[in-house]
Design a protein around this motif. Structure first.
Motif, PDB file in Angstrom:
ATOM      1  N   PRO A 249      -4.646  -0.058   0.790  1.00 46.16           N
ATOM      2  CA  PRO A 249      -4.927   1.132   1.605  1.00 46.16           C
ATOM      3  C   PRO A 249      -3.881   1.307   2.705  1.00 46.16           C
ATOM      4  CG  PRO A 249      -6.929  -0.140   1.236  1.00 46.16           C
ATOM      5  CD  PRO A 249      -5.801  -0.969   0.718  1.00 46.16           C
ATOM      6  N   LEU A 250      -3.544   2.559   2.975  1.00 43.69           N
ATOM      7  CA  LEU A 250      -2.484   2.850   3.938  1.00 43.69           C
ATOM      8  C   LEU A 250      -2.811   2.310   5.326  1.00 43.69           C
ATOM      9  CD1 LEU A 250       0.235   4.322   4.261  1.00 43.69           C
ATOM     10  CD2 LEU A 250      -1.051   6.386   4.858  1.00 43.69           C
ATOM     11  N   ASP A 251      -4.086   2.376   5.747  1.00 43.97           N
ATOM     12  CA  ASP A 251      -4.423   1.922   7.095  1.00 43.97           C
ATOM     13  C   ASP A 251      -4.457   0.399   7.211  1.00 43.97           C
ATOM     14  OD1 ASP A 251      -8.062   2.417   6.991  1.00 43.97           O
ATOM     15  OD2 ASP A 251      -6.648   1.617   5.531  1.00 43.97           O
ATOM     16  N   MET A 252      -4.386  -0.312   6.074  1.00 42.75           N
ATOM     17  CA  MET A 252      -4.299  -1.772   6.116  1.00 42.75           C
ATOM     18  C   MET A 252      -2.858  -2.252   6.252  1.00 42.75           C
ATOM     19  SD  MET A 252      -6.773  -4.029   5.862  1.00 42.75           S
ATOM     20  CE  MET A 252      -5.980  -5.310   4.894  1.00 42.75           C
TER      21      MET A 252
ATOM     22  N   HIS B  39       2.212   7.456   0.847  1.00 46.98           N
ATOM     23  CA  HIS B  39       1.145   6.541   0.452  1.00 46.98           C
ATOM     24  C   HIS B  39       1.505   5.091   0.746  1.00 46.98           C
ATOM     25  CE1 HIS B  39      -0.152   9.754  -2.702  1.00 46.98           C
ATOM     26  NE2 HIS B  39      -0.635  10.015  -1.501  1.00 46.98           N
ATOM     27  N   PHE B  40       2.772   4.843   1.088  1.00 51.45           N
ATOM     28  CA  PHE B  40       3.218   3.477   1.359  1.00 51.45           C
ATOM     29  C   PHE B  40       4.241   3.514   2.482  1.00 51.45           C
ATOM     30  CE2 PHE B  40       2.770  -0.781  -0.245  1.00 51.45           C
ATOM     31  CZ  PHE B  40       3.895  -1.446   0.202  1.00 51.45           C
ATOM     32  N   ARG B  41       4.135   2.554   3.410  1.00 50.84           N
ATOM     33  CA  ARG B  41       5.012   2.527   4.577  1.00 50.84           C
ATOM     34  C   ARG B  41       6.398   2.018   4.184  1.00 50.84           C
ATOM     35  NH1 ARG B  41       2.435   2.144   9.935  1.00 50.84           N
ATOM     36  NH2 ARG B  41       4.380   1.106  10.538  1.00 50.84           N
TER      37      ARG B  41
ATOM     38  N   LEU C  65      -0.762  -5.948   7.755  1.00 52.21           N
ATOM     39  CA  LEU C  65       0.033  -6.846   6.926  1.00 52.21           C
ATOM     40  C   LEU C  65       1.460  -6.943   7.459  1.00 52.21           C
ATOM     41  CD1 LEU C  65       0.505  -8.570   4.399  1.00 52.21           C
ATOM     42  CD2 LEU C  65       0.897  -6.448   3.120  1.00 52.21           C
ATOM     43  N   LEU C  66       2.007  -5.805   7.869  1.00 46.66           N
ATOM     44  CA  LEU C  66       3.375  -5.805   8.393  1.00 46.66           C
ATOM     45  C   LEU C  66       3.496  -6.713   9.612  1.00 46.66           C
ATOM     46  CD1 LEU C  66       6.243  -4.603   8.319  1.00 46.66           C
ATOM     47  CD2 LEU C  66       5.398  -2.728   9.749  1.00 46.66           C
TER      48      LEU C  66
ATOM     49  N   ARG D 107     -11.305  -1.958   1.487  1.00 49.14           N
ATOM     50  CA  ARG D 107     -10.513  -2.215   2.689  1.00 49.14           C
ATOM     51  C   ARG D 107     -11.120  -3.348   3.506  1.00 49.14           C
ATOM     52  NH1 ARG D 107     -10.351  -1.987   7.790  1.00 49.14           N
ATOM     53  NH2 ARG D 107      -8.523  -1.304   8.980  1.00 49.14           N
ATOM     54  N   GLU D 108     -12.463  -3.316   3.681  1.00 48.59           N
ATOM     55  CA  GLU D 108     -13.117  -4.323   4.514  1.00 48.59           C
ATOM     56  C   GLU D 108     -13.016  -5.717   3.883  1.00 48.59           C
ATOM     57  OE1 GLU D 108     -14.250  -0.390   5.481  1.00 48.59           O
ATOM     58  OE2 GLU D 108     -14.474  -1.451   3.567  1.00 48.59           O
ATOM     59  N   LEU D 109     -13.251  -5.797   2.581  1.00 49.49           N
ATOM     60  CA  LEU D 109     -13.165  -7.091   1.906  1.00 49.49           C
ATOM     61  C   LEU D 109     -11.739  -7.612   1.893  1.00 49.49           C
ATOM     62  CD1 LEU D 109     -15.589  -6.697  -1.145  1.00 49.49           C
ATOM     63  CD2 LEU D 109     -15.853  -8.196   0.834  1.00 49.49           C
ATOM     64  N   LEU D 110     -10.780  -6.712   1.709  1.00 47.86           N
ATOM     65  CA  LEU D 110      -9.383  -7.131   1.679  1.00 47.86           C
ATOM     66  C   LEU D 110      -8.969  -7.699   3.032  1.00 47.86           C
ATOM     67  CD1 LEU D 110      -6.760  -7.320   0.074  1.00 47.86           C
ATOM     68  CD2 LEU D 110      -6.228  -4.983   0.788  1.00 47.86           C
TER      69      LEU D 110
END
Length: 668
Positions: free
Chosen positions: A455-458, A502-504, A462-463, A411-414
């Protein structure tokens, strides 16, 4: 005529007194002429004598328990792949009083199973876990001789070199690496000499082939994961020489200027060719062992582990070429695609099948719309190839094409890869900060591969960028406006992922303004031959040689296979075959075992040619037995039930088949 067994694969128990007498004369250095000793045995006796093996040695040496545990851990992939085959052998031989063993390449027994009485007798000569049965320490025996010859072998009673081992009979077959064909281990069945049966050799050969087939299947799965996780490294280090190595140290892929590597670092490039094993990069070994094996030219700072969650899949070797620049936007694949595709943005997508033509036609209509596109398809179906074609056929062709694998990074690297960061944002941050992929792709196309793995919290971050076109780097408050066309891709069913939370759903609708479903390779088998020809020409340019002639049987096998890994699997398999072919012809022997479909089959010859008319009753019976065993994937009990006979009756018939002239059972 003189009595000779030099061409006999399976020993005859009735010849044991003759062999015993010959062994005594051999120890006295008397010539053996027409003594009835099989050539494979005599050659092994000679090797044993040259290694000064004591024929009176009572037992094989044994490794300490801790060392055995280390060896089992180092050979964990082999042990896991062998478990189903060894369990099947145990079921077949349950009442036979035999021991079933799996050994490492040095002849040390890693796993052993069998009835208690046989195990107790075996322990007297260290025919037990940890016992080392290499020829150079215990002389002629099936395990050691199979290692020395690289071929299946059966050794009976007096054929053994050491006196106290002569009460045993054993059959062994080597297990070879599906990619490098190097020795991985040995399967062995042993018992006291009264348990001798000629069919045992066929059983261990079948088990070894089944293990190789399972290893090949696991390799395909693991290599797909490794390649997927490593693709971003190839793009990021496009100006360097990059080599991708799997967890066992085998080279899967390389990219870059080979001549510059030789001139700059003196690297011996044959070591880094596809299929070769690089010393010091086998991750099953300890850090100390890898360090001892690693060549001096292979610098530690060049090595980057490739991970998937908690699993380490392999190593990326990045050899820097400082004379070259521009690492961020275009990979070598982009340049190759543009030159080979000519003026047609979709020219690199090979095939003329109806379903592919319809997919390409839809893609051509989508390309100029400048809308977000969601590419749907199985792993290896060519999603990145379509993404690049959409970019080249769109209105942003002058802008950069930037790809990022959302499933390959934490998550952090992404977050830092997508949005960038400011100097001092975290420990280890680059001086001056770093532009993220959105900024790098400004004015062009950003390809988000494996979007379903994000990851869901990322996803809310992005949105926001997709909605507002604004990026804020990590550790910064400044807003940066970007104009990017987003193409996303996944092999997951995002509707199911949405239902599972698992996905918005709002992100899905933002990404999927228009979707494109890519057909799997199995749905367009008519395109395979054209893809092979294209790969043949492409690899000829890469390796600096002429395209190779491909045997018709190879074409047939490649077209018949279902390719679960799709075009990527076909490309990887064909490149290995191309690189390993020594002459100008790609032969059937180079086919991967998964494609040749040899796993689980009884070693009786098959042919792709039209069968001769069957007129004899025993021919019909033989064909029925072969078909039943093939349908049962080598499970003798299941095959016997399908034939309506007992398992013991099937064994008798198998033994008869293997002694028939022309059957591969007598050649295996």
């Amino acid at each position: 005529m003189p009595f000779s067994q030099s061409g006999v694969l399976v020993p005859r128990s009735g010849d044991d007194p003759v062999v015993a007498s010959a062994w005594e004369r051999f120890l006295q250095h008397q010539p053996l002429v027409g003594e009835g000793v099989r050539s494979v045995v005599l050659a092994s006796w000679q090797r044993s004598r040259s290694e000064a093996v004591d024929p009176a040695r009572h037992a094989a040496p044994a490794a300490a328990a801790e060392r055995v545990r280390q060896m089992q851990l180092q050979n964990r992939d082999l042990c896991d792949a062998a478990r189903p085959a060894l369990d099947s052998l145990r079921d077949i031989l349950r009442e036979c009083g035999t021991l079933i063993m799996l050994c490492d390449p040095g002849g040390t027994i890693l796993q052993l199973n069998g009835e208690t009485r046989a195990r107790s007798v075996g322990e007297q000569v260290n025919l037990s876990t940890g016992g080392c049965w290499n020829e150079d320490v215990i002389g002629t025996n099936a395990i050691g001789t199979a290692i020395a010859t690289g071929a299946p072998v059966q050794i009976h009673a007096s054929e053994h070199f050491c006196l106290d081992v002569k009460r045993w009979t054993c059959a062994a077959a080597p297990v070879l690496d599906p990619l490098t064909r190097s020795l991985l281990g040995v399967v062995d069945v042993s018992g006291v000499k009264e348990t001798f049966h000629g069919h045992t050799l066929g059983l261990v050969v079948t088990a070894a082939r089944q293990i190789e087939g399972e290893l090949a299947r696991l390799d395909v799965t693991l290599h797909e994961r490794l390649l997927a996780r490593a693709i971003d490294h190839f793009i990021r280090y496009a100006s360097d020489f990059v080599v991708l190595v799997d967890s066992r140290g085998r080279v899967l892929r390389s990219s870059g200027n080979a001549q510059a590597v030789m001139e700059t670092h003196g690297v011996r490039l044959p070591l880094l060719q596809t299929g070769n094993q690089v010393p010091g990069l086998n991750l099953a070994l300890s850090d100390a062992e890898r360090g001892c094996q690693r060549a001096e030219w292979l610098r530690p700072e060049w090595l980057h582990l490739v991970k998937d969650h908690d699993a380490t899949l392999g190593t990326m070797v990045v050899i820097p070429l400082r004379a070259q620049t521009n690492r961020t936007t275009l990979s070598p694949l982009t340049t190759a695609t543009m030159s080979l595709g000519g003026n047609d943005p979709f020219g690199e997508i090979i095939g003329a099948s109806e379903i592919l033509a319809a997919t390409k036609a839809r893609a051509r209509r989508i390309a100029p719309l400048d809308l977000p596109v969601l590419l749907l398809g199985e792993t290896g179906a060519g999603k990145e190839l379509f993404a690049r074609a959409l970019h080249r056929a769109g209105n942003r062709v002058e802008g950069p094409f930037v790809a990022v694998n959302c499933g390959a990074l934490t998550r952090e690297l992404l977050a830092s890869e997508l949005f960038g960061y400011n100097e001092g944002a975290f420990t280890g941050a680059r001086r001056g900060g770093l532009r993220g992929k959105f900024e790098q792709a400004d004015g062009g196309t950003l390809f988000l591969d494996e979007i379903g793995e994000m990851p869901l919290d990322m996803q809310p971050h992005l949105l926001r960028v997709l909605q507002d076109g604004i990026v804020v780097r990590l550790g910064d408050t400044r807003e940066r406006h970007v104009s990017v066309r987003v193409i996303a891709a996944t092999n997951r069913d995002l509707q199911n992922e949405i239902a599972a939370r698992h996905f918005r759903e709002d992100l899905y609708h933002r990404l999927c303004a228009v979707s494109l479903q890519l057909p799997p390779l199995r749905d367009r088998p008519g395109d395979i031959e054209a893809i092979i020809e294209h790969l043949n020409d492409k690899l000829a340019r890469k390796y600096g040689c002429a395209p190779k002639r491909i045997e018709p049987a190879v074409y047939q096998a490649l077209v018949s296979y279902r390719w679960p890994g799709n075009i990527r699997e076909l490309q990887n398999a064909f490149e290995v075959m191309f690189a390993l072919s020594e002459g100008s012809v790609i032969e059937v022997s180079l086919l991967p075992s998964s494609v040749a479909q040899v796993e689980g089959s009884i070693p009786i010859a098959t042919s792709t040619a039209s069968p001769a008319p069957i007129s004899r009753l025993d021919d019909i019976e033989r064909q029925a037995i072969v078909s039943a065993i093939a349908s049962a994937h080598g499970n003798i009990s299941m095959a016997a039930r399908s034939l309506g006979i007992s398992r013991s009756t099937l064994y008798v018939k198998l033994a008869a088949i293997q002694t028939q002239p022309g059957s591969s059972g007598s050649r295996a």
